[in-house]
Write a protein that holds these residues in place. Sequence first.
Motif, PDB file in Angstrom:
ATOM      1  N   UNK A   1      58.197  46.508  72.473  1.00 37.06           N
ATOM      2  CA  UNK A   1      58.278  45.051  72.421  1.00 37.06           C
ATOM      3  C   UNK A   1      58.313  44.490  73.821  1.00 37.06           C
ATOM      4  N   UNK A   2      57.627  43.358  73.976  1.00 29.74           N
ATOM      5  CA  UNK A   2      57.631  42.659  75.245  1.00 29.74           C
ATOM      6  C   UNK A   2      58.756  41.647  75.248  1.00 29.74           C
ATOM      7  N   UNK A   3      59.293  41.382  76.409  1.00 31.22           N
ATOM      8  CA  UNK A   3      60.318  40.353  76.526  1.00 31.22           C
ATOM      9  C   UNK A   3      59.613  39.043  76.817  1.00 31.22           C
ATOM     10  N   UNK A   4      59.794  38.078  75.946  1.00 31.44           N
ATOM     11  CA  UNK A   4      59.115  36.803  76.068  1.00 31.44           C
ATOM     12  C   UNK A   4      60.154  35.747  76.411  1.00 31.44           C
ATOM     13  N   UNK A   5      59.899  34.980  77.452  1.00 29.52           N
ATOM     14  CA  UNK A   5      60.836  33.939  77.859  1.00 29.52           C
ATOM     15  C   UNK A   5      60.088  32.638  78.071  1.00 29.52           C
ATOM     16  N   UNK A   6      60.868  31.553  78.094  1.00 29.83           N
ATOM     17  CA  UNK A   6      60.290  30.238  78.359  1.00 29.83           C
ATOM     18  C   UNK A   6      60.445  29.924  79.844  1.00 29.83           C
ATOM     19  N   UNK A   7      59.373  29.484  80.444  1.00 28.20           N
ATOM     20  CA  UNK A   7      59.411  29.078  81.835  1.00 28.20           C
ATOM     21  C   UNK A   7      58.672  27.750  81.925  1.00 28.20           C
TER      22      UNK A   7
END
Length: 152
Positions: A130-136
Amino acid sequence: MLTIMKKNPIENYVTVDVEEKKRDLKIIKEFNGEYSANIDLTLMLNVVEYPKDTLYIEEHTERLNEAIKNKLQVECEEVIRLIQEANCDYFGIGKHIMAYHYEDWKQMDWEEKYQQMTINTSVETEIIYHGIVTKVANNLVCHDINYSPHPK
């Protein structure tokens, strides 16, 4: 690649890649002489995008895996219904019956039997990466991919 979206597509979706797959097709002659088929599908998944960014918590990964599995199960059942309705023997069930049960094959109206045949599907999934997805700045950015070990 598969993308599953729910209520708010900006915040609530997942995109996965299928890393490994296995499909088993079993054709069964029932006691009454009718045929049925079981299609078992096993998928190893890589979560590419998931805006909730909580897959480092094992329970969340398990719940997401279950949701993906359930969604794919429903989709598989719908595809089977549609191809039977269209009388499309995509999986070659008729060829199998003709090759291994030729006497039965000669006596049946395959087009009619196929549309009424019971075809069961079973989907198993496992998230292995799984990839770590964040809001930027209101944009979603996918960071490095972490390995999520899975028990054998």
